[in-house]
Design an enzyme around this catalytic site. Structure first.
Site, PDB file in Angstrom:
ATOM      1  N   GLY A   9       0.749  -0.819  -0.144  1.00  0.00           N
ATOM      2  CA  GLY A   9       0.017  -0.232  -0.130  1.00  0.00           C
ATOM      3  C   GLY A   9       0.855   1.426   0.262  1.00  0.00           C
ATOM      4  N   GLY A  97      -3.742  -4.763   8.164  1.00  0.00           N
ATOM      5  CA  GLY A  97      -4.475  -4.104   9.233  1.00  0.00           C
ATOM      6  C   GLY A  97      -5.577  -3.616   8.357  1.00  0.00           C
ATOM      7  N   HIS A 154     -14.933   9.969  12.068  1.00  0.00           N
ATOM      8  CA  HIS A 154     -13.661   9.512  11.001  1.00  0.00           C
ATOM      9  C   HIS A 154     -14.261  10.628  10.089  1.00  0.00           C
ATOM     10  CE1 HIS A 154     -13.385   5.434  12.692  1.00  0.00           C
ATOM     11  NE2 HIS A 154     -12.483   5.695  13.009  1.00  0.00           N
ATOM     12  N   HIS A 155     -12.808  10.412   9.381  1.00  0.00           N
ATOM     13  CA  HIS A 155     -13.089  11.228   8.312  1.00  0.00           C
ATOM     14  C   HIS A 155     -13.992  11.123   7.273  1.00  0.00           C
ATOM     15  CE1 HIS A 155     -10.850   7.726   6.685  1.00  0.00           C
ATOM     16  NE2 HIS A 155     -10.434   7.967   7.703  1.00  0.00           N
ATOM     17  N   LYS A 158     -14.181   7.663   4.944  1.00  0.00           N
ATOM     18  CA  LYS A 158     -14.286   6.567   5.437  1.00  0.00           C
ATOM     19  C   LYS A 158     -15.874   5.290   5.082  1.00  0.00           C
ATOM     20  CE  LYS A 158     -14.165   3.782   9.327  1.00  0.00           C
ATOM     21  NZ  LYS A 158     -13.724   2.533   8.674  1.00  0.00           N
ATOM     22  N   THR A 165     -13.660  -1.047  15.189  1.00  0.00           N
ATOM     23  CA  THR A 165     -13.629  -0.858  15.904  1.00  0.00           C
ATOM     24  C   THR A 165     -14.843  -0.103  17.120  1.00  0.00           C
ATOM     25  OG1 THR A 165     -11.051   0.176  15.211  1.00  0.00           O
ATOM     26  CG2 THR A 165     -11.718   1.258  17.703  1.00  0.00           C
TER      27      THR A 165
HETATM   28  P1  NAD Z   1      -6.074   4.320   1.610  1.00  0.00           P
HETATM   29  O1  NAD Z   1      -7.146   4.349   0.364  1.00  0.00           O
HETATM   30  O2  NAD Z   1      -4.994   5.260   1.579  1.00  0.00           O
HETATM   31  O3  NAD Z   1      -4.647   3.229   0.628  1.00  0.00           O
HETATM   32  C1  NAD Z   1      -4.811   2.148   0.193  1.00  0.00           C
HETATM   33  C2  NAD Z   1      -4.050   1.329  -0.188  1.00  0.00           C
HETATM   34  O4  NAD Z   1      -4.728   0.021  -0.736  1.00  0.00           O
HETATM   35  C3  NAD Z   1      -4.003   2.081  -1.334  1.00  0.00           C
HETATM   36  O5  NAD Z   1      -2.366   1.912  -1.345  1.00  0.00           O
HETATM   37  C4  NAD Z   1      -3.968   1.201  -3.369  1.00  0.00           C
HETATM   38  O6  NAD Z   1      -3.073   1.790  -3.954  1.00  0.00           O
HETATM   39  C5  NAD Z   1      -3.661   0.040  -2.719  1.00  0.00           C
HETATM   40  N1  NAD Z   1      -4.534  -1.099  -3.258  1.00  0.00           N
HETATM   41  C6  NAD Z   1      -5.736  -1.221  -3.698  1.00  0.00           C
HETATM   42  N2  NAD Z   1      -6.036  -2.089  -4.048  1.00  0.00           N
HETATM   43  C7  NAD Z   1      -5.104  -3.172  -4.125  1.00  0.00           C
HETATM   44  C8  NAD Z   1      -4.349  -4.258  -5.379  1.00  0.00           C
HETATM   45  N3  NAD Z   1      -5.163  -4.430  -5.831  1.00  0.00           N
HETATM   46  N4  NAD Z   1      -3.045  -4.114  -5.586  1.00  0.00           N
HETATM   47  C9  NAD Z   1      -1.970  -3.316  -4.178  1.00  0.00           C
HETATM   48  N5  NAD Z   1      -2.477  -2.215  -3.856  1.00  0.00           N
HETATM   49  C10 NAD Z   1      -3.683  -1.974  -3.721  1.00  0.00           C
HETATM   50  O7  NAD Z   1      -6.233   3.902   2.661  1.00  0.00           O
HETATM   51  P2  NAD Z   1      -6.293   4.113   4.210  1.00  0.00           P
HETATM   52  O8  NAD Z   1      -6.203   5.005   5.002  1.00  0.00           O
HETATM   53  O9  NAD Z   1      -4.071   3.302   3.847  1.00  0.00           O
HETATM   54  O10 NAD Z   1      -6.352   1.777   4.933  1.00  0.00           O
HETATM   55  C11 NAD Z   1      -6.275   1.101   4.398  1.00  0.00           C
HETATM   56  C12 NAD Z   1      -6.655  -0.143   4.910  1.00  0.00           C
HETATM   57  O11 NAD Z   1      -6.054   0.183   6.572  1.00  0.00           O
HETATM   58  C13 NAD Z   1      -8.414   0.020   4.938  1.00  0.00           C
HETATM   59  O12 NAD Z   1      -8.524  -0.814   5.294  1.00  0.00           O
HETATM   60  C14 NAD Z   1      -8.747   0.451   6.504  1.00  0.00           C
HETATM   61  O13 NAD Z   1      -9.543   0.887   7.338  1.00  0.00           O
HETATM   62  C15 NAD Z   1      -7.362   0.776   7.482  1.00  0.00           C
HETATM   63  N6  NAD Z   1      -7.406   1.264   8.739  1.00  0.00           N
HETATM   64  C16 NAD Z   1      -7.010   0.235   9.447  1.00  0.00           C
HETATM   65  C17 NAD Z   1      -6.272   0.291  10.669  1.00  0.00           C
HETATM   66  C18 NAD Z   1      -5.978  -0.538  11.945  1.00  0.00           C
HETATM   67  O14 NAD Z   1      -5.337  -0.006  13.059  1.00  0.00           O
HETATM   68  N7  NAD Z   1      -6.258  -1.725  11.592  1.00  0.00           N
HETATM   69  C19 NAD Z   1      -6.460   1.914  10.848  1.00  0.00           C
HETATM   70  C20 NAD Z   1      -6.498   2.728  10.146  1.00  0.00           C
HETATM   71  C21 NAD Z   1      -6.714   2.279   8.948  1.00  0.00           C
END
Ligand code: NAD
Length: 266
Positions: A9, A97, A154-155, A158, A165
């Protein structure tokens, strides 16, 4: 021993926060930073992403696990499942995550990763995981005499609601009271005009601006209210927790580890 970490990501908000956290960690080395195929970042230096001009890594569109000890994945369910298969084949532990898996995707993820150590959490922040424990205690002591409401904010980007959570907090409260959340959760008050059902857990949601993540659980009893609130100030809270989880699982036998295990709360 320095842990070699792959982060997925690369163009995402969390992927970039995790890449920075890994780079800043003395016991870790960012071994691989992956963006999705077609991303403009592929082939570019990771230096500006991690804020270290000496970072030798180039952003790749391939999760190359030849020289990797652990993977940290915050992307989308579809991509996490592809990454999970690569981790299972290579025998590399993974921290997940990503949220928003359907039931079928979650089952697929769990069976795919059965042979490796993994840690999946809807929220990797230390404070939230500690809050689950505090909520269990509060629910045990005053839950039966309280109206319980969970609010999260949240922002505006979302799309799932309530947040994973908020639901996990609801489960922590309901479990501590010997209830099933699905039996007591109340998500929508716009349909039926009726008083609050005793013993229910109400949910409400705000989506606005760039709020990183705020959760409050209210226990309203006769003559007093207890509120347990967590506010994430930046994504570093999640990134640092994921780094801590990666260190914890890197040399563990196959199994599903939780943030409670990582934080010694189990
Ligand atoms: P974001 O939209 O900014 O980033 C998502 C990333 O996934 C991007 O880099 C995108 O290019 C990549 N991606 C999507 N499809 C893809 C694919 N097929 N192949 C490769 N890469 C791919 O989102 P974000 O805010 O960075 O959040 C990402 C995830 O993490 C979400 O599911 C969000 O809910 C989750 N999150 C979890 C926590 C936690 O503590 N567990 C905290 C924040 C966000």
């Amino acid at each position: 021993m320095t842990l070699r970490v792959a982060v997925t990501g690369a163009s995402g908000r969390m992927g970039q926060a995790v890449a920075r956290a890994v780079s800043a960690e003395p016991e870790m080395e960012l071994a691989c930073l992956v963006a999705r195929a077609g991303s403009g970042l592929v082939g570019s230096s990771a230096a500006s992403i991690v804020g270290d001009e000496n970072c030798p890594i180039t952003v790749s569109n391939v999760l190359d696990l030849d020289a990797v000890d652990v993977v940290i994945d915050f992307t989308l369910p579809e991509s996490s499942l592809v990454n999970a298969r690569a981790c299972a084949e290579a025998g590399v532990p993974v921290v997940i995550g990503t949220t928003g898996f359907s039931e079928a995707e979650q089952a697929d993820l769990e069976s795919t990763l059965a042979s490796v150590a993994r840690c999946q959490a809807a929220n990797f922040s230390t404070g939230v995981n500690l809050a689950y424990r505090l909520l269990s205690l509060a629910a045990e002591v005053m839950g039966a005499d309280s109206d319980i409401e969970i609010h999260e904010a949240h922002h505006k980007h979302k799309i799932d609601a309530p947040s994973g959570t908020a639901l996990a907090m609801g489960h922590a409260v309901a479990d501590a009271m010997g209830q099933s959340l699905s039996d007591v959760a109340h998500y929508d008050r716009s349909v039926n005009r009726e008083e609050r059902a005793p013993g229910s857990i109400g949910f409400s949601v705000t989506r606005a601006g760039e709020i990183v993540g705020e959760h409050t659980v209210l226990f309203a009893a006769e003559g007093e209210r207890l509120e347990i609130t967590h506010k994430a100030g930046s994504r570093d809270a999640f990134a640092n927790g994921a780094v801590r989880a990666a260190k914890f699982i890197a040399n563990k036998p196959a199994g599903a580890y939780t943030m409670s295990d990582v934080l010694g709360l189990s």
